[in-house]
Design an enzyme around this catalytic site. Structure first.
Site, PDB file in Angstrom:
ATOM      1  N   LYS A  79      37.270  47.246  43.317  1.00 24.49           N
ATOM      2  CA  LYS A  79      37.816  45.986  42.813  1.00 24.49           C
ATOM      3  C   LYS A  79      37.597  44.923  43.885  1.00 24.49           C
ATOM      4  CE  LYS A  79      42.241  44.322  40.880  1.00 24.49           C
ATOM      5  NZ  LYS A  79      43.633  44.730  40.581  1.00 24.49           N
ATOM      6  N   SER A 154      44.900  44.208  35.765  1.00 26.30           N
ATOM      7  CA  SER A 154      43.914  43.299  36.299  1.00 26.30           C
ATOM      8  C   SER A 154      42.634  43.981  36.794  1.00 26.30           C
ATOM      9  CB  SER A 154      44.524  42.511  37.462  1.00 26.30           C
ATOM     10  OG  SER A 154      44.850  43.372  38.533  1.00 26.30           O
ATOM     11  N   SER A 178      48.237  47.425  37.008  1.00 21.74           N
ATOM     12  CA  SER A 178      46.846  46.954  37.013  1.00 21.74           C
ATOM     13  C   SER A 178      45.790  48.037  37.166  1.00 21.74           C
ATOM     14  CB  SER A 178      46.646  45.900  38.099  1.00 21.74           C
ATOM     15  OG  SER A 178      47.172  44.673  37.675  1.00 21.74           O
TER      16      SER A 178
END
Lengths: 493, 94
Positions: A79, A154, A178
């Site tokens: 990420k 996310s 997330s």
């Protein structure tokens, strides 16, 4: 089967028996990414040359008998809020347009020290704030099971990349769900370890008392493999806990006979019937494995989202104060009136106004409000007290049960654009996940089939603090019984 | 639940200029959120200690031994404006 379809553990086996090389793995994954990521849009950045060079170096180490560790030759996607030395790290924000971290995150060092390589940086909601990946300031990521739908957030890019077969493994961060929510919506395994299990050194902070780095994989065994690599104490994150790292892979087959699952009744009250049926079918699988299942109550569940959004935004407003346009990141030169920015206060105001997106601004404002004079006790301290009540509920339930089982998300993946104008309805996507960030318990989203729209459904296993091996064993033995497909066909609706 | 004037005050505390449209939208969204989080007021939390961290830890110390940090060139490589190893800002004293 081809390379992109194999699990990390299978790839390891093929590498060890010299049936494939690390270079072949890297090439096969890059090919698949080139073929399909124009539609999925899971990656922000890939350094192809570096990846191929690292793969060659790995092959060389192996041929010389100098294997570094248990990830030798295996790529991991990250990420884009995890710092990579000299490699652009953006948090999907315009306030970090050209940030090249001068150091690697602890997890990056661990991956490299065990022979793994960094495949690329994945898309996300800006600063990890969102549940659909639509708050990325670059572009939307699409769910590989249905390209018209969101992948969740996310860490949507990491989840989509794993389910699309672009990488066997990825890391994300989980502040309120997330990792688990996008894993649930993409139909892969998403593990949020116990708070403190993995060092956050080099993870760009959002809500520091909640943030934890977690894993994405297409099997529970792969999650165990990656957790073994990244877990452990690191003195650069003083909240990382000095607890021995278990050999998670070895414990996957620990007998479940006589173990107890608690079903928190509050999590099933307003649940969609179809989703409930899928999850109850999973519960039956556990029963058939000799697990006892009973209902339990977590009475403060209905207050978790409210407490979470106060605590998370309060911490975010403090953490994001560092983006001031002075030390690093974006500095505004021109203001809204199209004149030159000449005053220090104006640099702050303009750089932040131009650099941050809507959702980030909204959360900074809510957090600043909750911490401001006159509201601090009424909101912030109150939320911390409610956090105590929530934590006590879970501690009490886990005295009687080995794990808790809940849905991961109240809904399956929804169409792009459906909730973006309604922040509160987006926040309620986290209703089943935030609780375990507030309490710190490890939690794992496990895929358990598809709904009528052919979108993945997942359930969440919650364990005692630092008992990741337990939820991984439950997930692994469930997976062996059911063989849910975790690799998406990448199709349009 | 919240007035525009208060949103302007909060935005100033957060050093965040808002456009007029943003002020309108934020006033509405924050109002919604505040109504939602007011739910917590239903709960009697008298005497309940606050939980700041999920996993309680006493003070964490490390050995006070010198180690190398980042070089100044590494620190400044991400700076939007610098000169002779200083960050530059507009003149602050009038």
């Amino acid at each position: 089967m081809s390379i992109p379809e194999y699990s990390a553990v299978k790839l390891k086996e093929l590498l060890e028996t010299k049936q494939i090389s690390a270079l072949e793995i890297a090439r096969a994954l890059l090919d698949r990414i080139k073929k399909h990521d124009a539609e999925v849009k899971s990656f922000l950045y890939i350094d192809e040359d570096l990846l191929l060079k690292e793969a060659q170096a790995s092959d060389q180490r192996r041929s010389q008998g100098k294997v570094r560790g248990i990830l030798e030759g295996i790529p991991v996607a990250l990420k884009d809020n995890i710092c990579t030395k000299g490699q652009r790290t953006t948090c999907a924000s315009q306030i970090l347009p050209r940030f090249f971290p001068p150091y690697n995150a602890h997890v990056v060092e661990k991956i490299q020290a065990s022979g793994g390589s960094i495949l690329g940086k994945t898309n996300m909601d800006e600063f990890a704030m969102g549940s659909s990946c639509e708050n990325s300031s670059f572009f939307n990521t699409h769910n590989p099971w249905n390209l018209n739908c969101i992948p969740g957030g996310s860490s949507g890019g990491s989840a989509a990349a794993v389910t699309a077969g672009f990488t066997p493994l990825a890391l994300g961060s989980d502040t309120g769900g997330s990792v688990r929510q996008p894993a649930g919506l993409c139909g892969v395994f998403g593990l949020k370890p116990t708070y403190g299990r993995v060092s956050r050194f080099g993870l760009i902070a959002y809500g520091s008392s909640l943030d934890q780095i977690g894993t994405f994989s297409r099997s529970a065994r792969d999650a165990a493999l990656l957790l073994e690599v990244i877990a452990g104490r690191d003195q650069r994150d003083s909240t990382s806990v000095d607890q021995p790292v278990s050999s998670y892979q070895e414990k996957l087959l620990s007998s479940l006979k006589g173990k107890k699952i608690g079903l928190p009744q509050e999590y099933f009250e307003n649940l969609d019937e179809e989703m409930k049926a899928s999850i109850m079918a999973a519960v039956e699988v556990f029963r058939s494995l000799g697990v006892e299942v009973e209902e339990v109550s977590l009475p403060h569940t209905q207050y978790a989202v409210a407490a979470y959004y106060i605590i998370a935004t309060a911490e975010a407003s403090a953490n994001l104060a560092r983006y001031d346009g002075i030390h690093y990141g974006y500095r505004a030169e021109i203001n809204a009136q199209n004149t030159k920015v000449e005053d220090l206060q104006e640099i702050y105001h303009e750089s932040r106004a131009q650099g941050f997106g809507n959702e980030v601004k909204r959360r900074i404002l809510l957090g600043t409000y909750a911490l401001s004079s006159g509201y601090y006790d009424a909101y912030y301290v109150k939320a911390l007290q409610v956090r105590t009540l929530i934590k006590r509920d879970i501690e009490k339930a886990l005295e009687k049960f080995d794990v808790l089982l809940t849905p991961t998300s109240p809904v399956s993946a929804f169409p792009l654009g459906e909730k973006i104008e309604d922040p509160l309805s987006m926040y309620l996507c986290d209703i089943y996940t935030v609780t375990f960030n507030l309490s710190g318990n490890p939690a794992l989203s496990v895929p358990c089939g598809h709904d009528k729209k052919d979108l993945p459904v997942g359930f969440q296993l919650v364990g005692k603090l630092f008992k990741e091996e337990e939820i991984l064993a439950f997930a692994h033995q469930y997976e062996k019984e059911t063989l849910v497909n975790t690799l998406a066909p990448i199709k349009k609706a | 639940m919240i007035e525009k004037k208060e949103v302007q005050h909060i935005a100033n505390l957060a050093r965040l200029r808002l456009s007029e449209e943003e002020e309108e939208a934020m006033t509405q969204h924050l109002g919604q959120m505040i109504t939602y989080i007011n739910k917590l007021k239903e709960l009697d939390t008298t005497g309940v200690p606050p939980t700041v961290h999920a996993v309680e830890m006493p003070n964490v110390w490390r050995e006070d031994t010198p180690c190398s940090g980042l070089s100044s060139s590494e620190v400044f490589q991400n700076s939007p404006a610098m000169q002779d190893n200083f960050f530059t800002v507009p003149k602050v004293v009038k």
